[in-house]
Each structure stands twice: as C-alpha cells, then as structure tokens.
Scaffold this active site. Structure first.
Site, PDB file in Angstrom:
ATOM      1  N   GLY A  43       0.852  -1.183   0.000  1.00  0.00           N
ATOM      2  CA  GLY A  43       0.000   0.000   0.000  1.00  0.00           C
ATOM      3  C   GLY A  43       0.885   1.229   0.000  1.00  0.00           C
ATOM      4  O   GLY A  43       1.995   1.207  -0.529  1.00  0.00           O
ATOM      5  N   CYS A  44       0.422   2.290   0.627  1.00  0.00           N
ATOM      6  CA  CYS A  44       1.201   3.531   0.686  1.00  0.00           C
ATOM      7  C   CYS A  44       2.582   3.246   1.279  1.00  0.00           C
ATOM      8  O   CYS A  44       2.705   2.687   2.369  1.00  0.00           O
ATOM      9  CB  CYS A  44       0.473   4.567   1.528  1.00  0.00           C
ATOM     10  SG  CYS A  44       1.402   6.099   1.755  1.00  0.00           S
ATOM     11  N   PHE A  45       3.620   3.642   0.554  1.00  0.00           N
ATOM     12  CA  PHE A  45       4.968   3.288   0.998  1.00  0.00           C
ATOM     13  C   PHE A  45       5.453   4.056   2.208  1.00  0.00           C
ATOM     14  O   PHE A  45       6.399   3.639   2.861  1.00  0.00           O
ATOM     15  CB  PHE A  45       5.983   3.312  -0.133  1.00  0.00           C
ATOM     16  CG  PHE A  45       6.090   4.553  -0.989  1.00  0.00           C
ATOM     17  CD1 PHE A  45       5.744   5.810  -0.569  1.00  0.00           C
ATOM     18  CD2 PHE A  45       6.574   4.414  -2.290  1.00  0.00           C
ATOM     19  CE1 PHE A  45       5.881   6.922  -1.378  1.00  0.00           C
ATOM     20  CE2 PHE A  45       6.710   5.526  -3.118  1.00  0.00           C
ATOM     21  CZ  PHE A  45       6.369   6.794  -2.652  1.00  0.00           C
ATOM     22  N   TRP A  46       4.813   5.155   2.562  1.00  0.00           N
ATOM     23  CA  TRP A  46       5.254   5.915   3.738  1.00  0.00           C
ATOM     24  C   TRP A  46       5.147   5.065   5.001  1.00  0.00           C
ATOM     25  O   TRP A  46       6.100   4.950   5.773  1.00  0.00           O
ATOM     26  CB  TRP A  46       4.445   7.180   3.922  1.00  0.00           C
ATOM     27  CG  TRP A  46       4.606   8.218   2.871  1.00  0.00           C
ATOM     28  CD1 TRP A  46       5.616   8.329   1.957  1.00  0.00           C
ATOM     29  CD2 TRP A  46       3.716   9.299   2.612  1.00  0.00           C
ATOM     30  NE1 TRP A  46       5.411   9.426   1.153  1.00  0.00           N
ATOM     31  CE2 TRP A  46       4.248  10.046   1.526  1.00  0.00           C
ATOM     32  CE3 TRP A  46       2.524   9.723   3.176  1.00  0.00           C
ATOM     33  CZ2 TRP A  46       3.630  11.177   1.021  1.00  0.00           C
ATOM     34  CZ3 TRP A  46       1.901  10.860   2.670  1.00  0.00           C
ATOM     35  CH2 TRP A  46       2.463  11.572   1.599  1.00  0.00           C
ATOM     36  N   THR A  67       4.573   1.734   5.204  1.00  0.00           N
ATOM     37  CA  THR A  67       5.259   0.458   5.062  1.00  0.00           C
ATOM     38  C   THR A  67       6.746   0.625   5.367  1.00  0.00           C
ATOM     39  O   THR A  67       7.340  -0.190   6.077  1.00  0.00           O
ATOM     40  CB  THR A  67       5.041  -0.118   3.647  1.00  0.00           C
ATOM     41  OG1 THR A  67       3.636  -0.223   3.394  1.00  0.00           O
ATOM     42  CG2 THR A  67       5.678  -1.485   3.507  1.00  0.00           C
TER      43      THR A  67
END
Length: 171
Positions: free
Chosen positions: A10-13, A15
């Site tokens: 999902g959103c890499f921030w 993760t």
C-alpha cells in the site's frame, strides 16, 4: 553480508516506517517497482498508468533477522485479500507484492505465502515474483513519517510499536 527484498504494502510511507522499526533491518528506501515506463515520477505513478507499485526496498542482516520473519511481519501490516487497496488508498499503485532479487529466496517466500493463505478462505491478492525494476522515489518521500510524524499513514500506530518490540527470528 546483507540481503534485499522489495515489499509493496500500500502507501509506501507507512510500510517503510514499519520496517524501519524491525531489528536487523539496516536500510529502507521507497520507490516504484515492476512497472513499464523508465524512471517514473510520483506524479506519473499516481495516474495508475505506469504499472508500478509503491514499494519499499528493505535491506536486512540475515544474521539478525530472517526473511521468513520479515514476511510474517509484512503480512501483519497488510490486508492480503484486498486487491489494489490498502486502508483508504485505492489504485493499482497500492497493490501488494513481494518482489525478490535473489531467486533462492522464492522457497521461503512460497512457504510463508502458503502459511498465510491457509488462514483465509479468499485467495491472497499479493503478487509474488522477481523484481523486474525499481526506481527510487523523490527525496521528500524517503523517511517521510520520520520527517513528518503527524503525516498520513494507513497503518495503525500500535503496529509500529509491535514491530519495535517484537524480537526478530532468523531463518
């Protein structure tokens, strides 16, 4: 010697921040994996026309943490049955995936994938395959939640504490 795995959650921030909490992870960087255009920008990937997934490159020390442990943690941070959606984020760029740089990792990946699949009736919507390409995202995306502690994240804060407090296992 360090090893690399590429995880789309999902959103890499969020993760990235999640994996930064895990003992034995020595480096993370966010970027775009397995698309079909050269050197894409975030703005281009956001259109969902480039084929890329927001992905975290995780480099780890296998003497301190094993790939199986990292993958079990990954599955705790995603909804593995959700196709192209994690939290409120929707689109093909938010699909989930495990992309390996070393084909020798595939048996371990398959073992954990199958272990997780047994816990669900629905098929897992997590891609598994070799890393075809990876482009680092712009600098403002790197370590985003460290630089913006109140920034958007689809992951619950308790998950970060869980990652910090869980003792890693080696393969």
């Amino acid at each position: 010697m360090h090893k690399d795995i590429y995880l789309a959650g999902g959103c890499f921030w969020g993760t990235e921040h999640f994996f930064q909490q895990i003992e034995g992870v020595v480096m993370t960087e966010v970027g775009f994996a397995n698309g079909h255009t050269p050197d894409p920008s975030y703005k281009e990937v956001y259109t969902d026309t480039t084929g890329y997934a927001e992905t975290v490159h995780v480099r780890y020390d296998p003497e301190r943490v094993g790939l199986k442990f990292l993958l079990r943690m990954f599955f705790k941070a995603i909804d593995p049955t959700s196709l192209n959606k994690q939290g409120e984020d929707e689109g093909t760029r938010y699909r989930t995936g495990i992309y390996y740089a070393d084909s020798n990792d595939l048996p371990k990946i398959r073992a954990i994938f199958d272990e997780v699949q047994r816990a669900f009736v629905a098929p897992l919507a997590v891609e598994v395959g070799p890393l075809q390409n990876f482009y680092r995202a712009e600098d403002y995306h790197q370590d985003y939640l460290n630089k913006n502690p109140d920034g958007y994240c689809h992951l619950p804060l308790e998950l970060f504490r869980f990652a910090r407090e869980t003792r890693p296992e080696r393969d």
